[in-house]
Design an enzyme around this catalytic site. Sequence first.
Site, PDB file in Angstrom:
ATOM      1  N   ASP A  96      44.867  48.283  46.592  1.00 33.24           N
ATOM      2  CA  ASP A  96      43.673  47.820  47.291  1.00 33.24           C
ATOM      3  C   ASP A  96      43.759  46.304  47.422  1.00 33.24           C
ATOM      4  O   ASP A  96      44.552  45.655  46.724  1.00 33.24           O
ATOM      5  CB  ASP A  96      42.407  48.233  46.544  1.00 33.24           C
ATOM      6  CG  ASP A  96      41.185  48.329  47.454  1.00 33.24           C
ATOM      7  OD1 ASP A  96      41.316  48.070  48.679  1.00 33.24           O
ATOM      8  OD2 ASP A  96      40.099  48.664  46.958  1.00 33.24           O
ATOM      9  N   ASP A  97      42.942  45.765  48.314  1.00 34.22           N
ATOM     10  CA  ASP A  97      42.931  44.321  48.496  1.00 34.22           C
ATOM     11  C   ASP A  97      42.225  43.617  47.347  1.00 34.22           C
ATOM     12  O   ASP A  97      42.637  42.557  46.900  1.00 34.22           O
ATOM     13  CB  ASP A  97      42.286  43.938  49.835  1.00 34.22           C
ATOM     14  CG  ASP A  97      40.868  44.487  50.013  1.00 34.22           C
ATOM     15  OD1 ASP A  97      40.441  45.363  49.227  1.00 34.22           O
ATOM     16  OD2 ASP A  97      40.189  44.058  50.968  1.00 34.22           O
ATOM     17  N   ASP A 100      36.211  44.377  42.808  1.00 37.34           N
ATOM     18  CA  ASP A 100      35.032  43.525  42.658  1.00 37.34           C
ATOM     19  C   ASP A 100      34.248  43.975  41.429  1.00 37.34           C
ATOM     20  O   ASP A 100      34.519  43.541  40.314  1.00 37.34           O
ATOM     21  CB  ASP A 100      34.193  43.596  43.934  1.00 37.34           C
ATOM     22  CG  ASP A 100      33.058  42.576  43.968  1.00 37.34           C
ATOM     23  OD1 ASP A 100      32.479  42.275  42.906  1.00 37.34           O
ATOM     24  OD2 ASP A 100      32.728  42.096  45.056  1.00 37.34           O
TER      25      ASP A 100
END
Length: 166
Positions: A96-97, A100
């Site tokens: 994933d980028d 969070d």
Amino acid sequence: MKDRYERLYHISWEQLHRDSKALAWRLLDIGPWSKIVTITRGGLVPAAVIARELEIRVIDTVCVSSYAWQDQGQSNVLKSFQPITDEDATRTLIIDDLVDTGRTARIVRDMLPKAHFATVYAKPDGRPMVDTYITEVSQDTWILFPWDAESRFVEPMVDQRSKSST
């Protein structure tokens, strides 16, 4: 939710490419890898770079919806992936980028507990959910990815601050 972001960190295409290659470099020494499961949409570009660098030809997606502009809402799994055996899972990368809060990561980690989870960027709340990442960003920073931005003039910070204080 929107009030929790006090900073904006703009990522260019070039920086994302460099950081994704740096992630591939780290993963090269941990592998070998046989498959990538990428979290869409943000994980698609890093997964493409990593797949190229590590010569991984099998890529699947899991689609989890949770973000709108500066707001992380309810997470929903929109599409899962092909079943993976336990043996294959240990040679599978989840890409994933960004991690969070860790909410999306937890959903996907529960689907593939034996896979290696890697993100380009990580925030403190979500960092325990991933095995490998490149850059840590403060929790109060909104990362503006290149697919969400356009090039335009931006006032210097001092001018922005003086306008917001008046």
